[in-house]
Design a protein around this motif. Sequence first.
Motif, PDB file in Angstrom:
ATOM      1  N   ASP A  81       3.038 -18.975 -33.018  1.00 51.42           N
ATOM      2  CA  ASP A  81       2.445 -20.145 -32.376  1.00 51.42           C
ATOM      3  C   ASP A  81       2.151 -19.834 -30.900  1.00 51.42           C
ATOM      4  O   ASP A  81       3.078 -19.579 -30.122  1.00 51.42           O
ATOM      5  CB  ASP A  81       3.429 -21.314 -32.492  1.00 51.42           C
ATOM      6  N   PRO A  82       0.877 -19.850 -30.493  1.00 51.85           N
ATOM      7  CA  PRO A  82       0.564 -19.496 -29.096  1.00 51.85           C
ATOM      8  C   PRO A  82       0.736 -20.654 -28.111  1.00 51.85           C
ATOM      9  O   PRO A  82       0.677 -20.443 -26.900  1.00 51.85           O
ATOM     10  CB  PRO A  82      -0.904 -19.073 -29.172  1.00 51.85           C
ATOM     11  N   LYS A  83       0.945 -21.881 -28.620  1.00 51.37           N
ATOM     12  CA  LYS A  83       0.965 -23.053 -27.712  1.00 51.37           C
ATOM     13  C   LYS A  83       1.980 -22.950 -26.571  1.00 51.37           C
ATOM     14  O   LYS A  83       1.650 -23.289 -25.433  1.00 51.37           O
ATOM     15  CB  LYS A  83       1.226 -24.324 -28.534  1.00 51.37           C
ATOM     16  N   PRO A  84       3.205 -22.475 -26.832  1.00 51.60           N
ATOM     17  CA  PRO A  84       4.173 -22.435 -25.711  1.00 51.60           C
ATOM     18  C   PRO A  84       3.745 -21.530 -24.562  1.00 51.60           C
ATOM     19  O   PRO A  84       4.295 -21.616 -23.473  1.00 51.60           O
ATOM     20  CB  PRO A  84       5.451 -21.885 -26.371  1.00 51.60           C
ATOM     21  N   PHE A  85       2.739 -20.666 -24.789  1.00 51.36           N
ATOM     22  CA  PHE A  85       2.333 -19.705 -23.753  1.00 51.36           C
ATOM     23  C   PHE A  85       1.080 -20.164 -23.002  1.00 51.36           C
ATOM     24  O   PHE A  85       0.605 -19.487 -22.102  1.00 51.36           O
ATOM     25  CB  PHE A  85       2.105 -18.330 -24.389  1.00 51.36           C
ATOM     26  N   ALA A  86       0.530 -21.322 -23.436  1.00 48.58           N
ATOM     27  CA  ALA A  86      -0.726 -21.796 -22.841  1.00 48.58           C
ATOM     28  C   ALA A  86      -0.506 -22.220 -21.386  1.00 48.58           C
ATOM     29  O   ALA A  86       0.550 -22.752 -21.032  1.00 48.58           O
ATOM     30  CB  ALA A  86      -1.267 -22.969 -23.652  1.00 48.58           C
ATOM     31  N   LEU A  87      -1.527 -22.011 -20.585  1.00 42.66           N
ATOM     32  CA  LEU A  87      -1.448 -22.378 -19.174  1.00 42.66           C
ATOM     33  C   LEU A  87      -1.262 -23.881 -18.991  1.00 42.66           C
ATOM     34  O   LEU A  87      -0.630 -24.336 -18.024  1.00 42.66           O
ATOM     35  CB  LEU A  87      -2.745 -21.922 -18.486  1.00 42.66           C
ATOM     36  N   VAL A 138       2.147 -16.225 -19.588  1.00 46.87           N
ATOM     37  CA  VAL A 138       0.938 -17.024 -19.808  1.00 46.87           C
ATOM     38  C   VAL A 138       0.019 -16.185 -20.687  1.00 46.87           C
ATOM     39  O   VAL A 138      -0.393 -15.088 -20.300  1.00 46.87           O
ATOM     40  CB  VAL A 138       0.219 -17.334 -18.471  1.00 46.87           C
ATOM     41  N   ILE A 139      -0.285 -16.703 -21.877  1.00 42.05           N
ATOM     42  CA  ILE A 139      -1.172 -15.983 -22.801  1.00 42.05           C
ATOM     43  C   ILE A 139      -2.164 -16.993 -23.345  1.00 42.05           C
ATOM     44  O   ILE A 139      -1.761 -18.006 -23.926  1.00 42.05           O
ATOM     45  CB  ILE A 139      -0.389 -15.359 -23.981  1.00 42.05           C
ATOM     46  N   GLY A 140      -3.446 -16.731 -23.160  1.00 43.65           N
ATOM     47  CA  GLY A 140      -4.445 -17.638 -23.729  1.00 43.65           C
ATOM     48  C   GLY A 140      -5.626 -17.827 -22.798  1.00 43.65           C
ATOM     49  O   GLY A 140      -5.779 -17.169 -21.767  1.00 43.65           O
ATOM     50  N   TRP A 165      -9.587 -14.983 -19.972  1.00 44.40           N
ATOM     51  CA  TRP A 165      -8.310 -15.034 -20.701  1.00 44.40           C
ATOM     52  C   TRP A 165      -7.195 -14.495 -19.821  1.00 44.40           C
ATOM     53  O   TRP A 165      -7.424 -13.590 -19.003  1.00 44.40           O
ATOM     54  CB  TRP A 165      -8.399 -14.181 -21.973  1.00 44.40           C
ATOM     55  N   PHE A 166      -5.994 -15.033 -20.042  1.00 45.53           N
ATOM     56  CA  PHE A 166      -4.822 -14.589 -19.279  1.00 45.53           C
ATOM     57  C   PHE A 166      -3.783 -13.957 -20.204  1.00 45.53           C
ATOM     58  O   PHE A 166      -3.589 -14.407 -21.341  1.00 45.53           O
ATOM     59  CB  PHE A 166      -4.163 -15.774 -18.559  1.00 45.53           C
ATOM     60  N   ASP A 167      -3.106 -12.940 -19.694  1.00 41.93           N
ATOM     61  CA  ASP A 167      -2.001 -12.298 -20.417  1.00 41.93           C
ATOM     62  C   ASP A 167      -1.110 -11.635 -19.355  1.00 41.93           C
ATOM     63  O   ASP A 167      -1.234 -10.447 -19.074  1.00 41.93           O
ATOM     64  CB  ASP A 167      -2.586 -11.263 -21.407  1.00 41.93           C
ATOM     65  N   PHE A 168      -0.245 -12.434 -18.746  1.00 42.24           N
ATOM     66  CA  PHE A 168       0.619 -11.882 -17.680  1.00 42.24           C
ATOM     67  C   PHE A 168       1.904 -12.717 -17.573  1.00 42.24           C
ATOM     68  O   PHE A 168       2.017 -13.784 -18.176  1.00 42.24           O
ATOM     69  CB  PHE A 168      -0.112 -11.836 -16.328  1.00 42.24           C
ATOM     70  N   GLY A 169       2.840 -12.210 -16.772  1.00 43.51           N
ATOM     71  CA  GLY A 169       4.089 -12.954 -16.530  1.00 43.51           C
ATOM     72  C   GLY A 169       5.162 -12.607 -17.543  1.00 43.51           C
ATOM     73  O   GLY A 169       5.932 -13.463 -17.966  1.00 43.51           O
ATOM     74  N   HIS A 170       5.265 -11.330 -17.906  1.00 44.75           N
ATOM     75  CA  HIS A 170       6.194 -10.915 -18.966  1.00 44.75           C
ATOM     76  C   HIS A 170       7.614 -10.658 -18.460  1.00 44.75           C
ATOM     77  O   HIS A 170       8.436 -10.105 -19.183  1.00 44.75           O
ATOM     78  CB  HIS A 170       5.646  -9.675 -19.669  1.00 44.75           C
ATOM     79  N   GLN A 171       7.843 -10.979 -17.187  1.00 45.18           N
ATOM     80  CA  GLN A 171       9.183 -10.939 -16.555  1.00 45.18           C
ATOM     81  C   GLN A 171      10.038  -9.728 -16.950  1.00 45.18           C
ATOM     82  O   GLN A 171       9.568  -8.611 -16.851  1.00 45.18           O
ATOM     83  CB  GLN A 171       9.891 -12.291 -16.726  1.00 45.18           C
ATOM     84  N   HIS A 172      11.266  -9.953 -17.393  1.00 42.80           N
ATOM     85  CA  HIS A 172      12.192  -8.841 -17.675  1.00 42.80           C
ATOM     86  C   HIS A 172      11.803  -8.071 -18.940  1.00 42.80           C
ATOM     87  O   HIS A 172      12.425  -7.063 -19.251  1.00 42.80           O
ATOM     88  CB  HIS A 172      13.614  -9.375 -17.876  1.00 42.80           C
ATOM     89  N   GLY A 229       4.695  -6.041 -24.389  1.00 46.66           N
ATOM     90  CA  GLY A 229       3.284  -5.656 -24.195  1.00 46.66           C
ATOM     91  C   GLY A 229       2.510  -5.611 -25.510  1.00 46.66           C
ATOM     92  O   GLY A 229       1.535  -6.358 -25.700  1.00 46.66           O
ATOM     93  N   PRO A 230       2.905  -4.753 -26.462  1.00 50.08           N
ATOM     94  CA  PRO A 230       2.127  -4.651 -27.699  1.00 50.08           C
ATOM     95  C   PRO A 230       2.075  -5.948 -28.508  1.00 50.08           C
ATOM     96  O   PRO A 230       1.020  -6.327 -29.008  1.00 50.08           O
ATOM     97  CB  PRO A 230       2.857  -3.548 -28.477  1.00 50.08           C
ATOM     98  N   VAL A 231       3.189  -6.656 -28.607  1.00 49.44           N
ATOM     99  CA  VAL A 231       3.183  -7.847 -29.462  1.00 49.44           C
ATOM    100  C   VAL A 231       2.352  -8.969 -28.827  1.00 49.44           C
ATOM    101  O   VAL A 231       1.653  -9.714 -29.532  1.00 49.44           O
ATOM    102  CB  VAL A 231       4.639  -8.280 -29.799  1.00 49.44           C
ATOM    103  N   THR A 232       2.357  -9.064 -27.498  1.00 47.21           N
ATOM    104  CA  THR A 232       1.517 -10.093 -26.876  1.00 47.21           C
ATOM    105  C   THR A 232       0.052  -9.651 -26.877  1.00 47.21           C
ATOM    106  O   THR A 232      -0.848 -10.483 -26.950  1.00 47.21           O
ATOM    107  CB  THR A 232       1.986 -10.447 -25.445  1.00 47.21           C
ATOM    108  N   GLY A 233      -0.177  -8.343 -26.853  1.00 50.69           N
ATOM    109  CA  GLY A 233      -1.553  -7.839 -26.995  1.00 50.69           C
ATOM    110  C   GLY A 233      -2.118  -8.245 -28.348  1.00 50.69           C
ATOM    111  O   GLY A 233      -3.277  -8.657 -28.464  1.00 50.69           O
ATOM    112  N   ARG A 234      -1.272  -8.166 -29.356  1.00 50.10           N
ATOM    113  CA  ARG A 234      -1.711  -8.568 -30.697  1.00 50.10           C
ATOM    114  C   ARG A 234      -2.019 -10.072 -30.746  1.00 50.10           C
ATOM    115  O   ARG A 234      -3.056 -10.484 -31.256  1.00 50.10           O
ATOM    116  CB  ARG A 234      -0.608  -8.221 -31.713  1.00 50.10           C
ATOM    117  N   LEU A 235      -1.099 -10.867 -30.188  1.00 50.16           N
ATOM    118  CA  LEU A 235      -1.299 -12.324 -30.216  1.00 50.16           C
ATOM    119  C   LEU A 235      -2.599 -12.705 -29.492  1.00 50.16           C
ATOM    120  O   LEU A 235      -3.403 -13.487 -30.004  1.00 50.16           O
ATOM    121  CB  LEU A 235      -0.088 -13.017 -29.560  1.00 50.16           C
TER     122      LEU A 235
END
Length: 416
Positions: free
Chosen positions: A406-412, A363-365, A374-381, A387-393
């Motif tokens: 495209d951030p839409k697929p990660f939206a809550l 979940v990112i967004g 803002w949320f940035d968690f659930g990075h599973q395996h 970490g760094p690439v989602t930090g950038r997004l």
Amino acid sequence: MKHETDVLVLGAGIVGVSAALHLQQRGRDVVLVDRNAAAGDETSYGNAGLIEVASVQPYLFPRDLGHLLRYALNRSADVHYHLSGLPEFGPWLLRYFMASSPESAARIAKAALPLIRQSLAEHEALIDEAGVPELLRKTGWIKLFRTEASFGKNVAELDGVKRFGVTADVLDNAALAAREPNLMGNFAGAIHWLEPGFIPDPGALVKAYAALFARKDGRFLRGDALTLRQQSGGWHITTDDGVVSAREVVVTLGPWADLVFRPLGYRIPLGFKRGYHQHFTSRGNAVLQHPVLDADRGYLLAPMNRGIRLTTGAEFARRDAPPTPVQVTRARALARDLFPLGEAIEPQPWMGARPCLPDMLPVIGKAPRHVGLWFDFGHQHHGLTLGPVTGRLLAEMMTGAEPFADPKPFALERFG
Ligand SMILES: Cc1cc2nc3c(=O)[nH]c(=O)nc-3n(C[C@H](O)[C@H](O)[C@H](O)COP(=O)(O)OP(=O)(O)OC[C@H]3O[C@@H](n4cnc5c(N)ncnc54)[C@H](O)[C@@H]3O)c2cc1C
């Protein structure tokens, strides 16, 4: 000390430290808060150290009867579950199963692809800036197969992923022995994924990134995310240095993210795949050159700085249930036939929990009902990888820049 900042980042694992660095790079004043005294001491410490730039397919729930029966018996090394926890995680497992259909898996893989393929480059940039080149080994990793059936299936899948630019060598026993002279056994074959990076001390990497953040005037404070309050248009948290306030807050608490989102009224299906590790010495002069996954037996050996780290697959259990390291016991016996392992370095295995959403995406967004959250968690395996690439997004979204993916697929909102 200044008690105001632009952004509070809650949780200093690889995901939080990376988000803090990327926000800082884009001109934000950031305070990173963790309940521990140092960064990178939890899940981000204990993983297998792979930067999985070649993992373009998600970790699916198996759908073939053979695997399902084997897992149901609860005796394998790769998967274990607590029967008593089933009422809690059973519905989550069902959602995971549904998301693992071929159509849904293709959609998920497509969404994650830009992040996965950019993951190593983002680490390399940070490793360079942090000045710790010794913490990245570009060896790739090796996947071993015991049966012709699983080897054939994986080689066929490899053909499918080569179109994404993934490179790998298919090895017979002689070629494998040339790359890993100390492995014992007769294998159906192996695949050497050439591109992935290997981090021989993941905890040290997170600490090196946290030190970089501090060198650039970032502040790390000890505090409990449970003290977070929203008041008069801002967010406030109690730390060892007093209350710190900010306009925005990012939740990067990994498997503990529910401590913040649940009291705020969000029902997010965060689940856990617990995992264990233990380090061992090598006997004689035996050396392991690459991380090696014994795929059909379900464990991995990684040549960490501390020793050979044996990591296990998934354990389905309540996050806080007492450890039951049966997978380590099972895998240890199997691993001794693969590589000359010596003594255990720690008396007890380490345990952590991969934070997982049932659709295998983080979940990112923005939180839809709270301004500045803002949320940035659930990075599973793949949390160490991503970490760094989602930090950038996330930082691009928060600062109004054009997101590189495209951030839409990660939206809550995908959970309704
Ligand atoms: C056995 C195993 C092997 C793995 N192998 C790999 C691999 O090879 N490659 C890969 O990419 N990924 C791997 N992973 C997954 C990866 O480790 C995780 O996805 C990643 O570490 C998650 O990072 P995080 O920052 O979200 O969580 P964490 O590292 O757990 O960070 C969360 C932080 O929140 C803090 N916190 C918790 N509660 C509070 C509170 N109340 N107040 C303040 N702070 C709090 C914690 O102290 C912690 O520092 C593996 C995981 C396991 C278990």
